[in-house]
Write an enzyme that holds these catalytic residues in place. Structure first.
Site, PDB file in Angstrom:
ATOM      1  N   LYS A  39       0.834  -1.201   0.000  1.00  0.00           N
ATOM      2  CA  LYS A  39       0.000   0.000   0.000  1.00  0.00           C
ATOM      3  C   LYS A  39       0.873   1.256   0.000  1.00  0.00           C
ATOM      4  O   LYS A  39       0.570   2.229  -0.688  1.00  0.00           O
ATOM      5  CB  LYS A  39      -0.907  -0.047   1.246  1.00  0.00           C
TER       6      LYS A  39
ATOM      7  N   ASP B 208      -9.375  -3.032  11.346  1.00  0.00           N
ATOM      8  CA  ASP B 208      -8.515  -2.885  12.532  1.00  0.00           C
ATOM      9  C   ASP B 208      -9.249  -1.998  13.527  1.00  0.00           C
ATOM     10  O   ASP B 208      -9.856  -0.995  13.141  1.00  0.00           O
ATOM     11  CB  ASP B 208      -7.189  -2.166  12.198  1.00  0.00           C
TER      12      ASP B 208
ATOM     13  N   LYS C 139     -16.415  -9.754 -10.481  1.00  0.00           N
ATOM     14  CA  LYS C 139     -17.000 -10.085  -9.172  1.00  0.00           C
ATOM     15  C   LYS C 139     -16.799  -8.931  -8.196  1.00  0.00           C
ATOM     16  O   LYS C 139     -17.692  -8.567  -7.443  1.00  0.00           O
ATOM     17  CB  LYS C 139     -16.335 -11.345  -8.585  1.00  0.00           C
TER      18      LYS C 139
ATOM     19  N   CYS D  73      26.651   5.969  11.168  1.00  0.00           N
ATOM     20  CA  CYS D  73      26.296   6.325  12.541  1.00  0.00           C
ATOM     21  C   CYS D  73      27.015   5.415  13.543  1.00  0.00           C
ATOM     22  O   CYS D  73      28.179   5.638  13.826  1.00  0.00           O
ATOM     23  CB  CYS D  73      24.777   6.320  12.709  1.00  0.00           C
TER      24      CYS D  73
ATOM     25  N   HIS E 138      23.149   9.840   8.846  1.00  0.00           N
ATOM     26  CA  HIS E 138      22.551   8.744   8.067  1.00  0.00           C
ATOM     27  C   HIS E 138      22.383   9.176   6.605  1.00  0.00           C
ATOM     28  O   HIS E 138      21.342   9.733   6.246  1.00  0.00           O
ATOM     29  CB  HIS E 138      21.182   8.372   8.647  1.00  0.00           C
TER      30      HIS E 138
ATOM     31  N   GLU F 269      21.722   7.483   4.178  1.00  0.00           N
ATOM     32  CA  GLU F 269      20.650   6.712   3.516  1.00  0.00           C
ATOM     33  C   GLU F 269      19.307   7.447   3.520  1.00  0.00           C
ATOM     34  O   GLU F 269      18.454   7.188   2.676  1.00  0.00           O
ATOM     35  CB  GLU F 269      20.513   5.314   4.148  1.00  0.00           C
TER      36      GLU F 269
END
Ligand code: GLN
Length: 572
Positions: free
Chosen positions: A46, A177, A253, A414, A541, A543
């Site tokens: 998602k 949920d 369907k 890090c 970081h 990334e």
């Protein structure tokens, strides 16, 4: 009464069952909304679907703001264990978020902020704080309309602040949920208030294909969508995720059961590389159909040339070389714990036309069996990622030490920076007992120590040094060169400990070069070893800010070094 008139009416009445606080300057109808919900199960992509849609809207020249609505009661993601929930992603403003925000940033190639991420915990905290200040004027504070009203206020504040053409809201979890019920109810109310053509609901469902049956089955999806309908939400578009392409009969369907016209029930099967997804969705007409619902399709035209170009540049050719990179961490059983690192590596794949295989090394294992260290030789490069706590730490120090001695390309992120310093202090500077006070508070040589401002802090939520800060690059160093000789770069941090300035001199005397530091301070943030195949580490970081087609230079040059090693061009 509908849309604008309705909204203005209810916002102006003080004694009312409505609770719709409109932020100052809010213009109904200016910003449109796409709400993405999930049914049947989580983990069907998602977040990827939402990110790809953001990319497709941006590709049409739209100003897009994504938003994640998380159901959990944590105020932010800062205290979540990556082993349970995947990586904690840090925004430039220091907000600690869910990893989906990382995905939105990468696909949109733009920085997001606090307003793009809400949790139930944040909503409840806001409400309780307001109630204590007497903000609800004698009213009993209720889930409906107050919790839902507060959620809508957060959403509309983003609209006022960033003035986007569209806000894409991803609701965490799946329909059914318990935790996200109020988020869904808030979205239903948003639809009621904003009026048709201003809000589009997309449900991402899953079509199962049990191996024992050998065909697709749609019942679970039908039930999931029915559940959404029972909450008063009529989806406009249904995306049927599946392993293999679904037949027309399944779409029929779903269409019949959900009141969604057949051409708005779209099958999206698994794909190998995520960068192919936006183009695949465009070919299925998904963004066009959403914009038709919102009556925006004529205003914002697709730019297929740009999209095809972007997709191609992210591809790796079939005959490309493969390098193997070892990732030496302790959360190796859940790949999502290191998702931004994997993405930063992927950004290099396309740009260097090199495939990257990851070998997961559990450093707690290495700690128990040190003779296993020699297995590192077979890799083309080693990454020691960020981490917290003592478990596995001696294994990481040993890895940093081994790579330095054996000329194996090393990238420390890090904690990977800190262990490189400890290893160097112990074996090159001969500082016996060198350590970080995080692991050994009374160690003889605290080469890594608590940041001065951290010494006063108690509690673990949002108390680290967080978010984007400038890093000054030192001319003449490798770091300066590979970052295009810029004087400053901005990178994101998330740490409590740092290099103890009392040890800079002795480390430098023995050959460690500090090539990046905090501006105007003796706080070291990048280290490098000049006579090595590649030995670099940073306190930040990288990334988090690496993007498709714009890989972070540290990753990029690390992979280049790994390629040289793979080709036998580096002494072993
Ligand atoms: N545990 C170390 C610190 O707090 C490293 C943190 C990290 O790797 N993100 O400084």
């Amino acid at each position: 009464m509908k849309g604008k008139a309705l909204l203005e009416n209810i916002a102006n009445i003080s004694s009312t069952e409505f609770y719709t606080p409109l932020p100052k300057g809010y213009k109904p109808g200016r910003t449109k909304y796409l709400i993405v919900t999930g049914s049947v199960m989580s983990g069907i992509g998602k977040g990827m679907l939402t990110s790809s849609l953001c990319k497709l809207f941006a590709n049409r020249g739209m100003n897009v703001e994504p938003m994640k609505l998380e159901a959990y009661l944590n105020v932010d993601a800062g205290t979540l264990n990556p082993f349970r929930h995947g990586e904690v992603f840090v925004l430039d403003d220091g907000t600690e978020t869910d990893m989906d925000l990382g995905s939105y940033e990468r696909f949109l190639d733009k920085n997001l902020s606090r307003e793009n991420f809400i949790t139930s915990g944040l909503i409840y905290k806001t409400i309780i704080e307001k109630e204590r200040k007497g903000a609800y004027l004698g009213r009993d504070v209720q889930f409906i309309p107050h919790v839902t009203g507060e959620i809508k206020r957060f959403v509309r504040e983003l609209a006022v602040k960033k003035k986007p053409d569209i806000i894409v809201i991803e609701i965490g979890g799946t329909v059914g949920d318990y935790e996200n019920m109020f988020a869904l109810e808030a979205m239903r109310e948003l639809m009621y208030e904003e009026g048709s053509h201003n809000v589009c609901f997309l449900n991402a469902t899953y079509i199962i294909e049990p191996p024992s049956i050998g065909e697709h089955k749609s019942k679970a999806a039908q039930l999931g969508i029915r559940r959404l309908l029972s909450l008063g939400i009529q989806p406009h578009i249904i995306v049927c995720r599946s392993h293999t392409p679904i037949p027309q009969s399944i779409r029929e369907k779903i269409s019949l059961n959900s009141n969604v016209p057949l051409d708005r029930v779209i099958g999206v099967e698994d794909i190998e590389k995520i960068y192919e997804l936006p183009l695949a969705l465009r070919k299925k007409g998904l963004d066009e159909k959403i914009l038709e619902v919102l009556k925006l399709e004529k205003r914002f035209k697709a730019n297929n040339k740009e999209l095809i170009e972007w997709t191609k540049k992210n591809r790796v050719s079939k005959n490309a070389k493969t390098v193997t990179i070892a990732l030496a961490g302790k959360y190796t059983k859940l790949k999502d714990a290191y998702i931004s690192i994997l993405k930063a590596l992927e950004h290099c794949e396309g740009m260097l036309n090199t495939r990257i295989d990851i070998a997961w090394l559990d450093t707690t294992e290495l700690e128990k069996k040190p003779n296993k260290l020699s297995t590192l030789k077979k890799y083309d490069g080693v990454i020691v990622p960020g981490g917290f706590g003592k478990r596995g730490i001696e294994g990481k120090i040993a890895v940093a030490d081994y790579c330095r001695k054996k000329n194996i390309p090393y990238l420390g992120l890090c904690l990977g920076f800190q262990v490189a310093v400890i290893a160097f202090a112990r074996s090159v500077c001969k500082l016996k007992g060198a350590n970080s006070t995080e692991f050994e508070p009374k160690c003889k040589h605290p080469v890594i120590d608590l940041l001065p401002e951290q010494k006063e802090i108690s509690g673990l939520g949002a108390t680290m040094r967080l978010g984007g800060h400038d890093v000054e690059l030192i001319p003449g160093t490798i770091a300066h060169k590979i970052h295009g000789k810029q004087s400053f770069i901005r990178r994101r941090f998330r740490h409590r400990y740092e290099l103890n300035p009392n040890y800079i001199e002795i480390l430098e005397k023995h050959g460690m070069v500090f090539s990046g530091k905090a501006p105007d301070k003796q706080v070291m943030q990048i280290l490098e070893l000049p006579n090595h195949a590649f030995y670099m580490a940073c306190q930040y970081h990288p990334e988090f800010t690496s993007r498709p087609l714009k890989p972070d230079p540290l990753f990029f040059h690390f992979i280049k070094a790994a390629r040289r090693r793979h080709a036998g061009k580096v002494s072993r």
